[in-house]
Design an enzyme around this catalytic site. Structure first.
Site, PDB file in Angstrom:
ATOM      1  N   ALA A 104       0.834  -1.208   0.000  1.00  0.00           N
ATOM      2  CA  ALA A 104       0.000   0.000   0.000  1.00  0.00           C
ATOM      3  C   ALA A 104       0.865   1.253   0.000  1.00  0.00           C
ATOM      4  O   ALA A 104       0.561   2.230  -0.707  1.00  0.00           O
ATOM      5  CB  ALA A 104      -0.922  -0.013   1.216  1.00  0.00           C
ATOM      6  N   GLU A 129      10.189   3.576   6.326  1.00  0.00           N
ATOM      7  CA  GLU A 129       9.996   2.135   6.483  1.00  0.00           C
ATOM      8  C   GLU A 129      10.821   1.691   7.690  1.00  0.00           C
ATOM      9  O   GLU A 129      12.012   1.952   7.768  1.00  0.00           O
ATOM     10  CB  GLU A 129      10.420   1.402   5.202  1.00  0.00           C
ATOM     11  N   GLY A 179       1.240 -13.371  -4.364  1.00  0.00           N
ATOM     12  CA  GLY A 179       1.315 -12.570  -5.591  1.00  0.00           C
ATOM     13  C   GLY A 179       0.056 -12.661  -6.443  1.00  0.00           C
ATOM     14  O   GLY A 179       0.061 -12.269  -7.608  1.00  0.00           O
ATOM     15  N   ASP A 183       1.359  -1.192  14.266  1.00  0.00           N
ATOM     16  CA  ASP A 183       1.664   0.141  14.839  1.00  0.00           C
ATOM     17  C   ASP A 183       0.704   1.244  14.391  1.00  0.00           C
ATOM     18  O   ASP A 183       0.185   2.009  15.209  1.00  0.00           O
ATOM     19  CB  ASP A 183       3.077   0.623  14.445  1.00  0.00           C
ATOM     20  N   ARG A 227     -10.929 -19.949   3.438  1.00  0.00           N
ATOM     21  CA  ARG A 227      -9.695 -20.186   4.189  1.00  0.00           C
ATOM     22  C   ARG A 227      -9.970 -20.486   5.659  1.00  0.00           C
ATOM     23  O   ARG A 227      -9.268 -21.283   6.272  1.00  0.00           O
ATOM     24  CB  ARG A 227      -8.773 -18.979   4.065  1.00  0.00           C
ATOM     25  N   HIS A 248      -3.586 -12.761   8.263  1.00  0.00           N
ATOM     26  CA  HIS A 248      -4.130 -11.457   7.858  1.00  0.00           C
ATOM     27  C   HIS A 248      -5.149 -11.005   8.896  1.00  0.00           C
ATOM     28  O   HIS A 248      -5.966 -11.805   9.344  1.00  0.00           O
ATOM     29  CB  HIS A 248      -4.822 -11.623   6.494  1.00  0.00           C
ATOM     30  N   GLU A 305      -3.729  -3.256   4.591  1.00  0.00           N
ATOM     31  CA  GLU A 305      -4.213  -4.132   5.672  1.00  0.00           C
ATOM     32  C   GLU A 305      -4.498  -3.373   6.964  1.00  0.00           C
ATOM     33  O   GLU A 305      -5.199  -3.877   7.850  1.00  0.00           O
ATOM     34  CB  GLU A 305      -3.192  -5.251   5.912  1.00  0.00           C
TER      35      GLU A 305
HETATM   36  P1  ADP Z   1       0.113  -3.597   3.161  1.00  0.00           P
HETATM   37  O1  ADP Z   1      -0.228  -4.828   2.378  1.00  0.00           O
HETATM   38  O2  ADP Z   1      -1.065  -3.005   3.799  1.00  0.00           O
HETATM   39  O3  ADP Z   1       0.956  -2.658   2.373  1.00  0.00           O
HETATM   40  P2  ADP Z   1       2.481  -4.741   4.340  1.00  0.00           P
HETATM   41  O4  ADP Z   1       2.564  -5.732   5.432  1.00  0.00           O
HETATM   42  O5  ADP Z   1       2.848  -5.198   2.979  1.00  0.00           O
HETATM   43  O6  ADP Z   1       1.027  -4.103   4.390  1.00  0.00           O
HETATM   44  O7  ADP Z   1       3.437  -3.510   4.644  1.00  0.00           O
HETATM   45  C1  ADP Z   1       3.459  -2.797   5.843  1.00  0.00           C
HETATM   46  C2  ADP Z   1       4.838  -2.149   5.965  1.00  0.00           C
HETATM   47  O8  ADP Z   1       4.835  -1.176   7.001  1.00  0.00           O
HETATM   48  C3  ADP Z   1       5.960  -3.133   6.301  1.00  0.00           C
HETATM   49  O9  ADP Z   1       7.012  -2.977   5.397  1.00  0.00           O
HETATM   50  C4  ADP Z   1       6.356  -2.751   7.725  1.00  0.00           C
HETATM   51  O10 ADP Z   1       7.700  -3.022   8.010  1.00  0.00           O
HETATM   52  C5  ADP Z   1       6.050  -1.259   7.726  1.00  0.00           C
HETATM   53  N1  ADP Z   1       5.815  -0.689   9.073  1.00  0.00           N
HETATM   54  C6  ADP Z   1       5.071  -1.230  10.069  1.00  0.00           C
HETATM   55  N2  ADP Z   1       5.066  -0.420  11.138  1.00  0.00           N
HETATM   56  C7  ADP Z   1       5.800   0.667  10.810  1.00  0.00           C
HETATM   57  C8  ADP Z   1       6.171   1.864  11.497  1.00  0.00           C
HETATM   58  N3  ADP Z   1       5.781   2.080  12.737  1.00  0.00           N
HETATM   59  N4  ADP Z   1       6.954   2.747  10.851  1.00  0.00           N
HETATM   60  C9  ADP Z   1       7.383   2.521   9.578  1.00  0.00           C
HETATM   61  N5  ADP Z   1       7.070   1.413   8.883  1.00  0.00           N
HETATM   62  C10 ADP Z   1       6.295   0.498   9.481  1.00  0.00           C
END
Ligand code: ADP
Length: 633
Positions: free
Chosen positions: A143, A162, A176, A399, A457, A570, A599
């Site tokens: 996202a 990140e 994927g 978070d 699922r 999930h 998510e």
């Molecule tokens: P989505 O499918 O919603 O994009 P993902 O699990 O693929 O969710 O990605 C969420 C991302 O956010 C991960 O790369 C995770 O490391 C990052 N993340 C989670 N918490 C924090 C935070 N507090 N600060 C920065 N990045 C974060």
């Protein structure tokens, strides 16, 4: 020169040679193999007499996408610093350490001074920083990157933080798969049975409200028109939305799903315009409940990230990514969100100001044992303790959900969690699944079938949990995978690779009876299970478990099996948002300046997310969030 001076010179030379760890090496290329997270990894190190020239990971079976970061960064850091005391990539620690220990073993062979190579490197912590951009994005998963692309498409400047040392989150280790109606391709779907009864059942339901009745009426009209054609798979955006809503027990929001389903195909085209490659066949991914799944040509979720990262590389100064930087809280100006307080892994503070908006894209919390027990343990899932493995990445801990809540956002459907039925029982990985495209069956340790393989699922996971040791095997034959050397896993290894290296519990046998013996099953029971299954495929009998998407009979050896267990995967709940991705308060008002996508949000999937819908979710709504935040809409 007197003896005294000679002794001094010799001791200085000795000191110098000790200080330079690489000084006493025998030039050449050395190789070492170690056990990494998922299997063997081989690293080659090339040295001259006084320098490490090159470090390269030449083979591995680590998770595609994730391993790319340590594979690129650690060898470069070893060479740059002439040291093994370099940082691991956070979130990919085991694979990172494996590269370091293989490099160490290779350097030992070269005769390097290991004490000097392990000497800690001097580090300075940078000053605290204050930065401004039009849009601040928290989270570099699917996202977050989709939002960064659409925001920069609008000309907005973006800073994305990140928490971990790599982009991808759970999205990059996903299957994927991408569901959307695609009538041309669906017409070629490899399916022996008709799916029309699924549509008829959904249309026969008593509507629960006006919107439900309206959507049913639209689908009814479309279905009648389809019946006049010679097509054999019906689909439309409305049917996709309705089926997804029903598949989540009507807990999600049908209006959000209509928005999502309408944009699914145009968003697939958007992805393709960035270089994303889909296979030109349609399948029914496990848990998708229909023949509308597009699969990525590249392993796991890596194709999306290749497309995203190459697109972001063209954005120049508009896009900045700060890795290893964790968002901690939102900065408010009254009721409005205007920035993010973050902390970098080295401890310095990063204060980020947003001219237009903040997008939270930090994912869910299925991997956070404490939170999932607090919110999701229920009659449905009585045990979500650490005994339940997870498919989630370590940085995805929920978070952002609580950062949004602190800014006034409402949290919804927080009790809804999904377990993925078919994870590796030890690691939670899915990259070791063989791609059999529905031509496989699930059996328990007794050799009996116990559930439909194309069901929901949650139903599959609950059925597996009820089997001996809470475990099942995926069983397939040469009918699905003609040869182990060509049969591919989701992570793009061959079945032969797993068999030869005794990985992930893969077994092979020439006959079904031999396979039964290898797995400690009664051969007669397993034979009957397979015979019954084949009679359902042939349409000679009705499957008592209700499977509808049959493709192939399993008759020809060799036979293969590998064990699987359900894993926390999930969370369907999260921040309440509107379809413009604005975070909402409990009274329905918009929190100005705050957008959420992926998510982290709680509106879409309800009680059970359909397999193949998560990527559509983060692509559709990540894109919308980026567009809207860029315009401060
Ligand atoms: P989505 O499918 O919603 O994009 P993902 O699990 O693929 O969710 O990605 C969420 C991302 O956010 C991960 O790369 C995770 O490391 C990052 N993340 C989670 N918490 C924090 C935070 N507090 N600060 C920065 N990045 C974060």
């Amino acid at each position: 020169m007197g003896n005294k001076w000679l002794a001094l010179l010799l001791s200085v030379m000795l000191l110098l040679s000790v200080a330079c760890g690489a000084s006493a090496m025998t030039a050449g290329t050395y190789s070492a193999t170690v056990n990494a997270m998922h299997g063997p990894m081989t690293v080659e190190v090339t040295v001259s007499e006084d320098k490490i020239e090159k470090v390269e990971v030449v083979s591995n079976v680590e998770t595609p996408g994730l391993i790319d970061w340590p594979m690129r960064e650690i060898p470069a850091a070893i060479v740059e610093n002439q040291s093994l005391a370099v940082d691991v990539v956070s979130g990919v620690t085991v694979s990172s350490r494996a590269i370091l220990s293989a490099a160490k073993a290779a350097l030992e062979q070269a005769g390097a001074d290991m004490d000097a190579l392990n000497e800690p490197l001097e580090k300075t912590v940078p000053e605290d920083e204050e930065l401004t951009a039009d849009v601040i994005i928290v989270g570099g998963g699917g996202a977050g990157l989709a939002a960064a692309i659409s925001a920069t498409e609008q000309g907005a400047s973006v800073i994305l933080i990140e928490k971990m040392g790599f982009f991808g989150g759970n999205s990059i280790v996903s299957g994927g798969i991408y569901n959307c109606p695609d009538p041309d391709l669906q017409d070629y779907a490899d399916i022996t049975s008709s799916l029309d009864s699924l549509v008829e059942e959904a249309l026969a339901e008593e509507p629960v409200d006006e919107l439900h009745a309206q959507v049913q009426a639209t689908v009814r009209e479309q279905f009648e028109a389809y019946k006049q054609t010679d097509k054999h798979v019906f689909d439309s955006a409305e049917w996709f939305a309705l089926q997804t809503w029903n598949g989540g027990d009507k807990v999600g929001s049908l209006s959000h799903l209509l928005f999502f389903a309408e944009r699914a195909y145009p968003t697939l085209e958007w992805l393709e315009s960035m270089g994303m490659e889909f296979a030109d066949v349609i399948n029914s991914a496990s848990g998708s409940l229909y023949m509308r799944t597009h699969t990525s040509v590249m392993p796991n979720g890596t194709g999306y990230f290749k497309a995203f990262e190459s697109t972001l590389a063209t954005r120049g100064d508009l896009f900045t990514a700060l890795m290893n930087t964790e968002g901690k809280s939102l900065i408010m100006d009254g009721d409005k969100v205007v920035g993010v307080e973050a902390v970098a892994r080295d401890g310095h503070k990063v204060t980020l100001h947003a001219n237009k908006g903040v997008i939270l894209a930090t994912g869910g919390f299925a991997g956070n044992v404490e939170l999932r027990q607090q919110y999701c343990e229920s009659e449905k899932w009585p045990d979500l303790s650490a005994k339940v493995i997870t498919t989630n990445m370590p940085g995805v801990t929920g978070d952002g959900i609580f950062m949004a809540q602190a800014a006034g956002a409402e949290l919804i459907n927080m009790d809804q969690i999904q377990l993925l039925p078919y994870a590796n029982p030890v690691t939670g990985a899915t990259s070791d699944i063989t791609l059999t495209y529905s031509a496989s069956m699930y059996i328990n340790k007794n050799g009996e079938r116990f559930v439909r393989e194309d069901g929901r699922r949650d139903e599959m996971s609950l059925a597996i949990i009820a089997q001996p040791d809470g475990l099942m095997y995926t069983l397939f034959s040469a009918d699905a995978v003609p040869a182990p050397a060509t049969g591919k896993t989701l992570g793009d290894k061959t079945v032969a690779y797993y068999l030869d290296n005794h990985l992930a519990g893969y077994v092979q046998a020439e006959t079904l009876a031999e396979l039964a013996e290898t797995l400690g099953m009664d051969p007669a029971v397993l034979q009957k299970t397979v015979d019954d299954f084949n009679s359902y495929v042939a349409g000679e009998a009705e499957d008592p478990y209700g499977r509808v998407t049959f493709t192939k009979q399993l008759v020809t050896g060799p036979w293969y099996a590998y064990p699987r267990k359900p894993a926390a995967h999930h969370t369907m709940g999260g921040v309440n948002v509107d379809t413009d991705t604005h975070a909402l308060r409990a009274d329905g008002s918009i929190i100005e300046g705050l957008y959420c996508a992926g998510e982290i949000t709680g509106n879409l999937h309800g009680a059970n997310r359909l397999g193949g819908n998560a990527i559509v979710d983060f692509c559709v709504f990540g894109r919308v969030a980026g567009e809207n935040a860029a315009q401060g809409k």
